[in-house]
Design a protein around this motif. Structure first.
Motif, PDB file in Angstrom:
ATOM      1  N   ARG A 134       0.740  -1.168   0.081  1.00 62.88           N
ATOM      2  CA  ARG A 134       0.030  -0.124   0.026  1.00 62.88           C
ATOM      3  C   ARG A 134       0.886   1.292  -0.173  1.00 62.88           C
ATOM      4  N   GLN A 135       0.369   2.137  -0.788  1.00 59.69           N
ATOM      5  CA  GLN A 135       1.062   3.588  -0.812  1.00 59.69           C
ATOM      6  C   GLN A 135      -0.026   4.508  -0.696  1.00 59.69           C
ATOM      7  N   VAL A 136       0.424   5.637   0.406  1.00 59.47           N
ATOM      8  CA  VAL A 136      -0.654   6.674   0.643  1.00 59.47           C
ATOM      9  C   VAL A 136      -0.942   7.593  -0.543  1.00 59.47           C
ATOM     10  N   SER A 137      -1.977   8.029  -1.026  1.00 59.14           N
ATOM     11  CA  SER A 137      -2.372   8.731  -2.354  1.00 59.14           C
ATOM     12  C   SER A 137      -1.919  10.188  -2.076  1.00 59.14           C
ATOM     13  N   ALA A 138      -1.028  10.572  -3.042  1.00 57.65           N
ATOM     14  CA  ALA A 138      -0.502  11.856  -3.008  1.00 57.65           C
ATOM     15  C   ALA A 138      -1.577  13.086  -3.179  1.00 57.65           C
ATOM     16  N   ARG A 139      -2.767  12.618  -3.883  1.00 57.00           N
ATOM     17  CA  ARG A 139      -4.038  13.220  -3.852  1.00 57.00           C
ATOM     18  C   ARG A 139      -4.874  13.722  -2.639  1.00 57.00           C
ATOM     19  N   ASP A 140      -4.836  12.467  -1.808  1.00 55.93           N
ATOM     20  CA  ASP A 140      -5.740  12.388  -0.874  1.00 55.93           C
ATOM     21  C   ASP A 140      -5.278  11.311   0.249  1.00 55.93           C
ATOM     22  N   THR A 141      -4.771  11.934   1.244  1.00 60.25           N
ATOM     23  CA  THR A 141      -3.874  11.324   2.125  1.00 60.25           C
ATOM     24  C   THR A 141      -4.998  10.097   2.992  1.00 60.25           C
ATOM     25  N   ARG A 142      -6.098  10.275   2.860  1.00 60.82           N
ATOM     26  CA  ARG A 142      -7.235   9.178   3.392  1.00 60.82           C
ATOM     27  C   ARG A 142      -7.332   7.993   2.389  1.00 60.82           C
ATOM     28  N   GLN A 143      -6.688   8.017   1.373  1.00 61.55           N
ATOM     29  CA  GLN A 143      -6.745   6.947   0.293  1.00 61.55           C
ATOM     30  C   GLN A 143      -5.320   6.343   0.297  1.00 61.55           C
ATOM     31  N   SER A 144      -5.456   5.020   0.008  1.00 64.01           N
ATOM     32  CA  SER A 144      -4.057   4.224  -0.152  1.00 64.01           C
ATOM     33  C   SER A 144      -4.272   3.543  -1.525  1.00 64.01           C
ATOM     34  N   HIS A 145      -3.149   3.399  -2.325  1.00 64.09           N
ATOM     35  CA  HIS A 145      -3.216   2.808  -3.460  1.00 64.09           C
ATOM     36  C   HIS A 145      -2.958   1.255  -3.313  1.00 64.09           C
ATOM     37  N   VAL A 146      -3.344   0.211  -3.904  1.00 61.20           N
ATOM     38  CA  VAL A 146      -3.052  -1.172  -3.503  1.00 61.20           C
ATOM     39  C   VAL A 146      -2.240  -1.577  -4.953  1.00 61.20           C
ATOM     40  N   ALA A 147      -1.269  -2.479  -4.856  1.00 61.00           N
ATOM     41  CA  ALA A 147      -0.485  -3.019  -5.927  1.00 61.00           C
ATOM     42  C   ALA A 147      -0.039  -4.538  -5.467  1.00 61.00           C
ATOM     43  N   LEU A 148      -0.039  -5.358  -6.157  1.00 65.68           N
ATOM     44  CA  LEU A 148       0.700  -6.703  -5.939  1.00 65.68           C
ATOM     45  C   LEU A 148       2.281  -6.583  -5.652  1.00 65.68           C
TER      46      LEU A 148
END
Length: 313
Positions: A84-98
């Motif tokens: 997981r990586q915190v979104s640069a646009r919205d810190t409430r959201q995290s991007h998920v990747a394998l």
């Protein structure tokens, strides 16, 4: 009678759902003899196919309960399958990747799924394979989201040259569709048949072309570019099946005509259409064609306004 028909349709939908649930193996404890449930495997696929989606995007794409998704993602994270990586646009959201481990775990699932789908198709004759895929497209079109369905259709459209039987289909579908949608009757079918006959009997491969558009192995569109004179080409018999409209296929077919005409050395493309064919007129206008003249007359059982359009190349 209406209530009875409705109940029969409901029963048919439920019967199909039970059948396809069994086909997919939804009731099995794990998916494709792996350590993952069908839901977990589907989630891994979504993460693998998308570019670092957020949890919100996954919930929307799969219509999942947010709480359930959170629990599964936490489990994946503990097993080292995702990052997981915190979104640069919205810190409430995290991007998920394998993760590397996640990609390694997903790879055999993808291969097995490919084999399963291939094995299902191989049980059928080629014509039945095409019927199956077309039926699936129909279900997807009727029940799926409009934007997703359009994107899927656009990617799956294939253009090819005619094969035996295609020219008969062109005449048949013109006659059927124009009778249903515009009330045009004989001799309209004869006009279409004559155009096709002239094209086939006098075909100049270097300067004329016909395209057949396919979706799932089924014909859904066509257009011809015929030689009118040494310097002028003519677009003829542009047709789209109802399920292939609204996805840019008509514009794509006309663009193919324009590109071919330029390569063949024509100076102009002309065409003959009718004011009632608003979708076709819009395609021609967007491609740069100019309306040159109109004529009012009665043809094929209806009063019509024919139009002549030209495009300088």
């Amino acid at each position: 009678m209406i209530d009875r028909n409705r109940q029969e349709r409901i029963a048919a939908v439920r019967r199909f759902n039970r059948f396809y649930t069994r086909q997919l193996g939804v009731l099995r404890k794990t998916y494709l003899d792996s350590s993952y449930s069908l839901g977990e495997a589907r989630l891994l696929y979504e993460i693998a196919q998308r570019r670092s989606p957020t949890a919100t995007e996954i919930v929307r794409a799969l219509d999942l309960d947010a709480g359930y998704l959170s629990r599964v993602l936490q489990n994946f994270e503990k097993r080292g399958l995702i990052q997981r990586q915190v979104s640069a646009r919205d810190t409430r959201q995290s991007h998920v990747a394998l993760s590397a481990s996640g990609r390694k775990a997903f790879a055999p699932l993808e291969r097995r799924s490919q084999r399963e789908a291939g094995a299902t198709l191989e049980k059928l004759k080629p014509a039945d394979q095409a019927r199956l895929v077309t039926a699936m497209h129909t279900i997807e079109t009727l029940l799926g989201g409009q934007s997703d369905t359009k994107l899927a259709k656009t990617a799956q459209i294939k253009l090819r040259e005619p094969v035996p039987g295609d020219f008969g289909w062109i005449v048949t579908r013109h006659a059927e569709i124009y009778a249903q949608e515009y009330g045009w009757v004989a001799p309209f079918e004869g006009v279409c048949a004559q155009i096709v006959a002239d094209f086939v009997n006098n075909h100049d491969r270097k300067r004329e072309r016909c395209w057949i558009a396919e979706l799932g192995g089924e014909r859904v569109g066509t257009v011809m570019l015929a030689k009118d004179s040494a310097n002028v080409a003519r677009i003829r018999l542009l047709l789209l099946e109802p399920e292939a409209r609204g996805i840019g296929l008509g514009a794509r077919l006309v663009d193919e005509c324009v590109r071919f005409a330029r390569r063949a050395g024509y100076k102009k493309i002309t065409l003959w259409t009718h004011s009632v064919l608003t979708a076709a007129r819009h395609i021609y206008q967007k491609a740069g064609f100019k309306l040159m003249r109109t004529e009012r007359h009665r043809s094929w059982g209806k009063p019509v306004v024919s139009e002549h359009w030209d495009l300088a190349l």
